[in-house]
Design a protein around this motif. Structure first.
Motif, PDB file in Angstrom:
ATOM      1  N   CYS A 335       0.818  -1.212   0.000  1.00 26.34           N
ATOM      2  CA  CYS A 335       0.000   0.000   0.000  1.00 26.34           C
ATOM      3  C   CYS A 335       0.848   1.257   0.000  1.00 26.34           C
ATOM      4  N   LYS A 336       0.248   2.334  -0.513  1.00 32.40           N
ATOM      5  CA  LYS A 336       0.894   3.643  -0.416  1.00 32.40           C
ATOM      6  C   LYS A 336       0.321   4.414   0.774  1.00 32.40           C
ATOM      7  N   LEU A 337      -0.969   4.214   1.054  1.00 27.77           N
ATOM      8  CA  LEU A 337      -1.561   4.776   2.268  1.00 27.77           C
ATOM      9  C   LEU A 337      -1.372   3.727   3.372  1.00 27.77           C
ATOM     10  N   PRO A 338      -1.536   4.126   4.635  1.00 30.71           N
ATOM     11  CA  PRO A 338      -1.298   3.149   5.715  1.00 30.71           C
ATOM     12  C   PRO A 338      -2.171   1.894   5.570  1.00 30.71           C
ATOM     13  N   ASN A 339      -1.544   0.726   5.630  1.00 30.65           N
ATOM     14  CA  ASN A 339      -2.285  -0.528   5.440  1.00 30.65           C
ATOM     15  C   ASN A 339      -3.421  -0.685   6.454  1.00 30.65           C
ATOM     16  N   THR A 340      -3.203  -0.196   7.659  1.00 34.23           N
ATOM     17  CA  THR A 340      -4.238  -0.352   8.695  1.00 34.23           C
ATOM     18  C   THR A 340      -5.478   0.483   8.350  1.00 34.23           C
ATOM     19  N   ASP A 341      -5.265   1.644   7.687  1.00 28.51           N
ATOM     20  CA  ASP A 341      -6.417   2.456   7.247  1.00 28.51           C
ATOM     21  C   ASP A 341      -7.199   1.698   6.187  1.00 28.51           C
ATOM     22  N   LEU A 342      -6.474   1.034   5.309  1.00 27.62           N
ATOM     23  CA  LEU A 342      -7.132   0.299   4.238  1.00 27.62           C
ATOM     24  C   LEU A 342      -7.928  -0.883   4.805  1.00 27.62           C
ATOM     25  N   ILE A 343      -7.343  -1.539   5.795  1.00 31.01           N
ATOM     26  CA  ILE A 343      -8.039  -2.676   6.415  1.00 31.01           C
ATOM     27  C   ILE A 343      -9.314  -2.187   7.108  1.00 31.01           C
ATOM     28  N   ALA A 344      -9.223  -1.022   7.774  1.00 29.82           N
ATOM     29  CA  ALA A 344     -10.408  -0.445   8.428  1.00 29.82           C
ATOM     30  C   ALA A 344     -11.459  -0.068   7.389  1.00 29.82           C
ATOM     31  N   ALA A 345     -11.027   0.502   6.264  1.00 31.71           N
ATOM     32  CA  ALA A 345     -11.978   0.839   5.189  1.00 31.71           C
ATOM     33  C   ALA A 345     -12.624  -0.442   4.661  1.00 31.71           C
ATOM     34  N   GLY A 346     -11.859  -1.524   4.640  1.00 33.29           N
ATOM     35  CA  GLY A 346     -12.396  -2.825   4.242  1.00 33.29           C
ATOM     36  C   GLY A 346     -13.493  -3.286   5.202  1.00 33.29           C
ATOM     37  N   TYR A 347     -13.293  -3.073   6.495  1.00 35.91           N
ATOM     38  CA  TYR A 347     -14.345  -3.447   7.459  1.00 35.91           C
ATOM     39  C   TYR A 347     -15.638  -2.717   7.112  1.00 35.91           C
ATOM     40  N   ALA A 348     -15.504  -1.436   6.762  1.00 33.91           N
ATOM     41  CA  ALA A 348     -16.696  -0.646   6.426  1.00 33.91           C
ATOM     42  C   ALA A 348     -17.386  -1.193   5.175  1.00 33.91           C
ATOM     43  N   GLU A 349     -16.604  -1.839   4.310  1.00 36.74           N
ATOM     44  CA  GLU A 349     -17.175  -2.450   3.095  1.00 36.74           C
ATOM     45  C   GLU A 349     -17.427  -3.949   3.293  1.00 36.74           C
ATOM     46  N   HIS A 350     -17.288  -4.391   4.530  1.00 32.31           N
ATOM     47  CA  HIS A 350     -17.562  -5.781   4.894  1.00 32.31           C
ATOM     48  C   HIS A 350     -16.664  -6.773   4.148  1.00 32.31           C
ATOM     49  N   VAL A 351     -15.375  -6.444   4.113  1.00 36.40           N
ATOM     50  CA  VAL A 351     -14.386  -7.379   3.588  1.00 36.40           C
ATOM     51  C   VAL A 351     -13.211  -7.400   4.564  1.00 36.40           C
ATOM     52  N   LEU A 352     -12.738  -8.606   4.887  1.00 38.26           N
ATOM     53  CA  LEU A 352     -11.693  -8.766   5.899  1.00 38.26           C
ATOM     54  C   LEU A 352     -10.355  -9.131   5.252  1.00 38.26           C
ATOM     55  N   THR A 353      -9.327  -8.321   5.554  1.00 33.29           N
ATOM     56  CA  THR A 353      -7.967  -8.641   5.137  1.00 33.29           C
ATOM     57  C   THR A 353      -7.072  -8.569   6.360  1.00 33.29           C
ATOM     58  N   VAL A 354      -5.814  -8.928   6.198  1.00 32.17           N
ATOM     59  CA  VAL A 354      -4.905  -9.057   7.340  1.00 32.17           C
ATOM     60  C   VAL A 354      -3.667  -8.194   7.095  1.00 32.17           C
ATOM     61  N   PRO A 355      -3.215  -7.433   8.102  1.00 33.96           N
ATOM     62  CA  PRO A 355      -2.003  -6.632   7.889  1.00 33.96           C
ATOM     63  C   PRO A 355      -0.737  -7.475   7.910  1.00 33.96           C
ATOM     64  N   ALA A 356       0.316  -6.955   7.291  1.00 31.80           N
ATOM     65  CA  ALA A 356       1.649  -7.573   7.384  1.00 31.80           C
ATOM     66  C   ALA A 356       2.660  -6.436   7.401  1.00 31.80           C
ATOM     67  N   VAL A 360       1.874  -3.801   3.983  1.00 35.48           N
ATOM     68  CA  VAL A 360       1.186  -4.725   3.078  1.00 35.48           C
ATOM     69  C   VAL A 360      -0.132  -5.164   3.713  1.00 35.48           C
ATOM     70  N   ILE A 361      -1.167  -5.347   2.883  1.00 29.56           N
ATOM     71  CA  ILE A 361      -2.333  -6.091   3.366  1.00 29.56           C
ATOM     72  C   ILE A 361      -2.306  -7.468   2.705  1.00 29.56           C
ATOM     73  N   ARG A 362      -2.596  -8.451   3.540  1.00 28.61           N
ATOM     74  CA  ARG A 362      -2.532  -9.830   3.061  1.00 28.61           C
ATOM     75  C   ARG A 362      -3.894 -10.343   2.650  1.00 28.61           C
ATOM     76  N   LEU A 363      -3.924 -11.035   1.531  1.00 25.72           N
ATOM     77  CA  LEU A 363      -5.106 -11.760   1.098  1.00 25.72           C
ATOM     78  C   LEU A 363      -4.759 -13.246   1.169  1.00 25.72           C
ATOM     79  N   LEU A 364      -5.382 -13.915   2.132  1.00 26.95           N
ATOM     80  CA  LEU A 364      -5.130 -15.342   2.361  1.00 26.95           C
ATOM     81  C   LEU A 364      -6.478 -16.054   2.403  1.00 26.95           C
TER      82      LEU A 364
END
Ligand SMILES: *Cc1c(COP(=O)(O)O)cnc(C)c1O
Length: 399
Positions: A335-356, A360-364
């Motif tokens: 990511c270019k923006l903070p990965n944790t912000d992106l993960i939080a935005a994902g929660y708002a869109e009801h999609v779960l990812t994992v930080p690394a 990086v955000i991880r898709l597993l």
């Protein structure tokens, strides 16, 4: 006041009460697309019918007897793993970190039995993760893992990821083992190129060093082969497995060649729970599904699809994402923006990812993820990226 739950996790305010396939549901019925799969654990998704059946049947018969007695499920699963891999022998643990403990003990005991008691040093790589036990944090060596936990277990050295010269320079007569994740997970989804794994194998052969692969995260079908190192054509002497092999039930294993394991005689190692009948019922069911060539081919096909779509996502959000990397269904979005912000935005869109690490955000995702769910993943990640961009513009304008 300290919470009644030791606060070592910053947990998201999400509470799931049921799951099915790649979806998790909150008590109110809200569904989330789970692209983290319990950090690469729910290899067959949530509530897979074969696993539910296996554990239910076993639960009605026998849960635990201890390793004082024969456990047919252990023999069956060990035979399958030996049949499908480089290994000659298997020990079952409850977790990846316990697999690390045994891998390190096995390597040291191997040289001890050969009368080479000085060959105790284990070389690890910066950015790696091998679990939270004393051996695990010493093997990984990162400050975030080790700070304040000294004195650390002695006998570990670390070299920068991908630095061949530093690795060669670190080798002396005390080095008995090298431990490496073929694809770094926590470190930010960083695959070790095939030619580097081959080079590592050659180096270990030349210098009489045991090669330990940590496939806790990248193994069990995640990259489209049963184990990630298979892509390189070489194999380790010892391998740590966990996460996906239990499909959500705590299970790990150490696989080894006869030569590497030969000093592990009766009484030299043990576990109370490891490989108990419940764990073995689930582990055998997972293995029967994941090791099938058709299943692995599907993982590869779907991972190609997901990766291609993620490349497209990066292309339309160049200010949010830098690139896609990884292997199979073990993918990272740098990511270019903070990965944790992106993960939080994902929660708002009801999609779960994992930080690394490395932003990086991880898709597993579950290896059973469907094409429809892959489409859903892209729709939701796209919405999350848009949401984040809009917000960061607003903040920038307000400032
Ligand atoms: C998760 C992980 C571990 C530790 O496994 P636990 O089951 O949490 O003890 C070790 N190595 C790697 C590569 C991992 O991803």
């Amino acid at each position: 006041m300290i919470p009644t739950l030791l606060p070592t996790y910053n947990r998201a305010p999400l509470t799931f009460t049921s799951g099915e396939g790649s979806w998790l549901t909150e008590a109110g019925g809200t569904r989330y697309l789970d692209l983290g799969a319990g950090i690469a654990v729910n290899a067959l998704g949530h509530a897979h019918p074969a696993l539910v059946q296996a554990i239910t049947d076993q639960a009605q018969k026998l849960w635990h007897v201890s390793n004082l007695y024969q456990i047919p499920g252990q023999q069956a699963l060990a035979d399958k793993l030996v049949d499908q891999t480089f290994a000659d022998t298997v020990f079952f643990t409850n977790s990846g970190t316990e697999a690390c403990e045994l891998a390190v003990k096995m390597a040291r005991r191997h040289w001890h039995a050969k009368g080479m008691d000085d060959k105790t040093t284990v070389i690890g790589f910066e950015g790696s993760f091998h679990g939270r036990s004393s051996a695990g944090i010493a093997a990984a060596g990162g400050a975030k893992l080790t700070e304040g936990f000294g004195p650390l277990l002695p006998g570990f050295k670390h070299v920068p990821f991908g630095d061949h010269e530093a690795l060669k320079a670190a080798i002396d007569d005390t080095v008995g083992a090298i431990i490496i994740e073929p694809v770094q997970g926590e470190g930010g989804i960083r695959p070790v190129p095939d030619q580097c794994l081959k080079g590592l194998r050659d180096l270990c052969d030349e210098r009489d060093i045991l090669l330990i692969f940590d496939e806790v995260q990248c193994g069990m079908g995640r990259t489209g082969r049963l184990f990630a190192h298979e892509w390189s054509g070489i194999s380790p002497d010892i391998m740590m497995v966990a996460k996906g092999i239990g499909g959500g039930f705590p299970l790990g294993a150490v696989l080894a060649t006869e030569e590497a394991a030969s000093a592990m005689t009766a009484g030299s190692h043990g576990t109370t729970y490891g490989g108990n009948p419940l764990a073995m019922a689930v582990g055998n069911a997972v293995m029967d599904i994941v090791a099938a060539p058709e299943f692995l081919a599907e993982v590869t096909r779907k991972s190609g699809l997901l990766r291609q779509k993620l490349e497209g996502l990066v292309a339309i959000h160049p200010d949010v994402f830098e690139k896609v990397r990884g292997s199979g269904l073990m993918l990272g979005l740098k990511c270019k923006l903070p990965n944790t912000d992106l993960i939080a935005a994902g929660y708002a869109e009801h999609v779960l990812t994992v930080p690394a690490a490395d932003n990086v955000i991880r898709l597993l995702p579950a290896l059973t993820i469907t094409e429809e769910d892959i489409d859903q993943a892209l729709t939701r990640l796209d919405a999350a990226a848009t949401r984040l961009k809009t917000r960061s513009h607003e903040t920038a304008n307000a400032g």
